[in-house]
Design a protein around this motif. Structure first.
Motif, PDB file in Angstrom:
ATOM      1  N   PHE A  34       0.830  -1.208   0.000  1.00 37.31           N
ATOM      2  CA  PHE A  34       0.000   0.000   0.000  1.00 37.31           C
ATOM      3  C   PHE A  34       0.863   1.256   0.000  1.00 37.31           C
ATOM      4  CE2 PHE A  34      -2.501   3.309   2.118  1.00 37.31           C
ATOM      5  CZ  PHE A  34      -3.716   3.225   1.448  1.00 37.31           C
ATOM      6  N   PHE A  35       1.785   1.357   0.959  1.00 37.67           N
ATOM      7  CA  PHE A  35       2.614   2.552   1.059  1.00 37.67           C
ATOM      8  C   PHE A  35       3.725   2.559   0.008  1.00 37.67           C
ATOM      9  CE2 PHE A  35       0.651   2.527   5.304  1.00 37.67           C
ATOM     10  CZ  PHE A  35       0.079   3.792   5.253  1.00 37.67           C
ATOM     11  N   GLY A  36       4.158   1.387  -0.446  1.00 33.56           N
ATOM     12  CA  GLY A  36       5.147   1.309  -1.519  1.00 33.56           C
ATOM     13  C   GLY A  36       4.604   1.874  -2.814  1.00 33.56           C
ATOM     14  N   ASP A  37       3.339   1.580  -3.111  1.00 32.01           N
ATOM     15  CA  ASP A  37       2.714   2.145  -4.307  1.00 32.01           C
ATOM     16  C   ASP A  37       2.605   3.669  -4.205  1.00 32.01           C
ATOM     17  OD1 ASP A  37       2.435  -0.297  -5.575  1.00 32.01           O
ATOM     18  OD2 ASP A  37       0.318  -0.552  -5.054  1.00 32.01           O
ATOM     19  N   ILE A  38       2.296   4.177  -3.026  1.00 33.60           N
ATOM     20  CA  ILE A  38       2.237   5.631  -2.843  1.00 33.60           C
ATOM     21  C   ILE A  38       3.620   6.238  -3.073  1.00 33.60           C
ATOM     22  CG2 ILE A  38       1.882   7.492  -1.156  1.00 33.60           C
ATOM     23  CD1 ILE A  38      -0.373   5.751   0.067  1.00 33.60           C
ATOM     24  N   THR A  42       2.820   6.125  -8.610  1.00 31.42           N
ATOM     25  CA  THR A  42       2.146   5.465  -9.724  1.00 31.42           C
ATOM     26  C   THR A  42       0.635   5.663  -9.592  1.00 31.42           C
ATOM     27  OG1 THR A  42       1.972   3.425  -8.471  1.00 31.42           O
ATOM     28  CG2 THR A  42       3.958   3.704  -9.823  1.00 31.42           C
ATOM     29  N   TRP A  43      -0.131   5.213 -10.617  1.00 34.37           N
ATOM     30  CA  TRP A  43      -1.588   5.296 -10.504  1.00 34.37           C
ATOM     31  C   TRP A  43      -2.121   4.471  -9.340  1.00 34.37           C
ATOM     32  CZ3 TRP A  43      -4.205   9.149 -11.851  1.00 34.37           C
ATOM     33  CH2 TRP A  43      -3.912   9.880 -13.008  1.00 34.37           C
ATOM     34  N   PHE A  47      -4.341   6.123  -6.279  1.00 37.92           N
ATOM     35  CA  PHE A  47      -5.578   5.561  -5.751  1.00 37.92           C
ATOM     36  C   PHE A  47      -5.449   5.302  -4.253  1.00 37.92           C
ATOM     37  CE2 PHE A  47      -8.323   2.136  -4.451  1.00 37.92           C
ATOM     38  CZ  PHE A  47      -9.544   2.548  -4.935  1.00 37.92           C
ATOM     39  N   ASN A  48      -4.317   4.730  -3.836  1.00 41.14           N
ATOM     40  CA  ASN A  48      -4.106   4.428  -2.415  1.00 41.14           C
ATOM     41  C   ASN A  48      -4.088   5.696  -1.572  1.00 41.14           C
ATOM     42  OD1 ASN A  48      -3.948   1.778  -3.183  1.00 41.14           O
ATOM     43  ND2 ASN A  48      -1.784   1.525  -2.714  1.00 41.14           N
TER      44      ASN A  48
END
Length: 115
Positions: A34-38, A42-43, A47-48
């Protein structure tokens, strides 16, 4: 009120079923993803971050509805980490407790009586 209650029940069942499949296939490692995507900008991260804002707003509203009492703050924290399943169950429970009075449901019974 019945359509709202049906929707809330569907949310609880749907998210629980989906989450069960995800946990079975990928384990419990949500937070790093979750926090890695933030952090990756990235898209999925966008979203996260947006979803995190909704979770925090949900927790703030639940706490406010309980007038920031210790119990209300605890429920607010649970709302942040519990997401849709918690908020749906919370609203479903209170929809019955307030006998379908939407004003009392959204404001809390004490505030609804004052206005």
């Amino acid at each position: 009120m019945s359509p709202l209650r049906l929707y809330l029940a569907a949310c609880i069942i749907g998210i629980a079923a989906y989450t069960s499949v995800v946990i079975a296939n990928h384990g419990m490692g949500l937070m790093p993803i979750f926090f890695g995507d933030i952090a990756a900008m990235t898209w999925p991260g966008q979203f996260n971050l947006d979803f995190l804002g909704f979770l925090l707003l949900s927790g703030l509203w639940v706490s406010w509805r309980h007038q920031f009492s210790p119990g209300g703050l605890a429920l607010g924290l649970i709302a942040v980490f519990g997401g849709t399943p918690f908020l749906s169950a919370y609203l479903l429970f209170h929809s019955f407790k307030t006998k379908g009075d939407i004003k009392a449901l959204l404001l809390g019974e004490a505030r609804a009586r004052q206005s």
